[in-house]
Motif scaffolding. Structure first.
Motif, short mmCIF file in Angstrom:
data_model
loop_
_atom_site.label_atom_id
_atom_site.label_comp_id
_atom_site.label_asym_id
_atom_site.label_seq_id
_atom_site.Cartn_x
_atom_site.Cartn_y
_atom_site.Cartn_z
N LEU A 168 33.40 42.17 41.08
CA LEU A 168 33.75 41.06 40.06
C LEU A 168 32.60 40.48 39.22
O LEU A 168 32.62 40.37 38.02
N ILE A 169 31.25 40.45 40.00
CA ILE A 169 30.13 40.00 39.25
C ILE A 169 29.81 41.11 38.08
O ILE A 169 29.25 40.57 36.82
N ASN A 170 29.76 42.22 38.41
CA ASN A 170 29.72 43.29 37.44
C ASN A 170 30.74 43.78 36.72
O ASN A 170 30.60 44.90 35.81
N GLY A 171 31.76 43.17 36.43
CA GLY A 171 32.74 43.54 35.58
C GLY A 171 33.65 44.70 35.54
O GLY A 171 34.06 45.32 34.72
N LYS A 172 33.82 45.01 36.95
CA LYS A 172 34.59 46.17 37.17
C LYS A 172 35.94 46.07 37.59
O LYS A 172 36.53 45.94 38.62
N ILE A 173 36.48 45.73 36.34
CA ILE A 173 38.06 45.07 36.44
C ILE A 173 38.77 45.82 35.28
O ILE A 173 38.34 46.23 34.17
N GLU A 174 40.05 46.58 35.89
CA GLU A 174 40.80 47.15 35.13
C GLU A 174 42.29 46.55 35.09
O GLU A 174 42.83 46.12 36.30
N LYS A 175 43.05 46.70 33.93
CA LYS A 175 44.26 46.44 34.17
C LYS A 175 45.22 47.43 34.87
O LYS A 175 45.02 48.75 35.10
N MET A 176 46.20 46.85 35.70
CA MET A 176 47.23 47.83 36.69
C MET A 176 48.34 47.76 36.28
O MET A 176 48.99 46.49 35.77
N GLU A 177 48.93 49.00 36.17
CA GLU A 177 50.29 49.01 35.95
C GLU A 177 51.17 49.55 37.19
O GLU A 177 50.60 49.59 38.47
N LEU A 178 52.51 49.51 37.04
CA LEU A 178 53.24 50.06 38.27
C LEU A 178 52.80 51.20 38.73
O LEU A 178 52.64 51.26 39.95
N GLY A 179 52.56 52.30 38.01
CA GLY A 179 52.04 53.51 38.53
C GLY A 179 50.67 53.35 39.23
O GLY A 179 50.48 54.39 39.80
N SER A 180 49.83 52.36 38.95
CA SER A 180 48.62 52.30 39.64
C SER A 180 48.79 51.96 40.95
O SER A 180 47.86 52.30 41.73
N VAL A 181 49.74 51.66 41.49
CA VAL A 181 49.92 51.36 43.01
C VAL A 181 51.09 52.34 43.51
O VAL A 181 51.79 52.06 44.57
N GLY A 182 51.50 53.37 42.97
CA GLY A 182 52.44 54.37 43.03
C GLY A 182 51.90 55.11 44.36
O GLY A 182 50.57 55.53 44.30
N ASP A 183 52.74 55.54 45.41
CA ASP A 183 52.25 56.36 46.39
C ASP A 183 51.11 55.75 47.49
O ASP A 183 50.33 56.52 47.82
#
Length: 319
Positions: free
Chosen positions: A44-59
């Protein structure tokens, strides 16, 4: 609220991925955007932030650990570190945050809450030591991992007529030791919440031996005393052939049980609902199989309490 974030922090726990999946899919179902923050508060401090989609949490529902990964972060304990985290959240337009983790993770969520940023805590820790919930995500899986080891060790203990001292995780909370000890038929269970007596341990072993018992299992939570110390003390005053087994980090890994997957799914989805309702500063939990939520600041003021009824029962059944 249109955009939320999710992170996992502290020690990993089986079922965290199921909780992440629930947060992402519940949010997207209701038209929200979700951003995954990698490596906990450090990310969080270092900006390791990415948008997640439905497929991001598949399987991922069946996978142990956390796909967002986790890390300790001393910097976030400071006001400066927290300010950097809030700056990153605002930079990405994130309006609310779901924090999945244990006591240290809740402390971070508390700090953000006190500075006016909406957070909801989801209890993810194998130690089962978060107040306000009967069970934490990962506890059931860890418990079954320990129990499987106890069963296997008992086979060896019986074959060689030995006493085994098994050390399990639990620095400040004895839930893993207590529940696995009761389920595994241990003769003695040592937990941080209760003082122990070597005289009592020895007496229980002698009583068992006198009635023909050829092997014994002693479960020790790591926060009480090292298993090797117990074994050394026993060898000083008895003639029992004693061995030690330290289970270590194997307790953290593995495929989450059905219970943990369902629990994580319910808690993760409820966390999103609270943010949508504008109710930040909360911690979700399950009490008597009903979802509950409490003020996260109040949760952190409460001490963890062991189930003494189970502790007393373990003494009765191990005579």
């Amino acid at each position: 609220m249109k955009r939320i974030g999710v992170l996992t922090s502290g020690g990993d726990a089986p079922g965290m991925n199921a909780a992440i999946r629930a947060v992402v899919r519940k949010a997207i179902y209701h038209g929200l955007e979700v951003y995954g923050i990698k490596q906990g508060y450090n990310g969080l401090i270092n900006g390791k932030i990415e948008k997640m989609e439905l497929g991001s949490v598949g399987d991922i529902i069946q996978r142990g650990g956390t796909v967002l990964r986790s890390a300790r972060c001393e910097e976030f304990k400071t006001k400066e570190g927290q300010a950097k985290g809030i700056e990153q959240l605002k930079k990405h337009g994130i309006e609310g945050l779901v924090v999945i983790g244990g006591d240290g993770s809740y402390q971070g969520a508390k700090a953000l809450t006190e500075q006016g940023f909406p957070c909801v805590g989801v209890p993810g820790t194998i130690d089962n030591d978060i107040p306000g919930t009967d069970f934490t995500i990962g506890f059931d899986t860890a418990l079954n991992t320990v129990l499987d080891s106890i069963d296997k060790i008992r086979d060896t203990a019986s074959s060689h007529e030995r006493t085994f001292v098994i050390e399990v995780m639990g620095r400040h909370a004895g839930d893993i030791a207590l529940w696995s000890g009761l389920a595994g038929g241990a003769e003695t269970i040592l937990i941080p919440e209760e003082a122990y007596s070597m005289d009592e341990i020895t007496e229980r072993l002698k009583n068992g031996s006198e009635r023909g018992k050829k092997h014994s299992i002693i479960i020790v939570a790591e926060g009480v005393v090292k298993a090797h110390r117990i074994a050394e003390e026993l060898e000083k005053v008895t003639t029992y052939d004693t061995r030690v087994s330290v289970l270590g980090h194997v307790q953290r890994g593995g495929t989450p049980t059905a219970f943990d997957r369902v629990l994580a799914s319910r808690l993760g989805a409820r966390a999103v609902e609270l943010l949508m309702e504008g109710r930040g500063g909360r911690a979700v939990g399950i009490v008597k199989n009903e979802l509950v939520d409490d003020d996260i600041l109040e949760i952190l003021r409460r001490p963890h309490q062991i189930n003494m009824d189970i502790y007393k029962l373990s003494h009765v059944l191990s005579i």
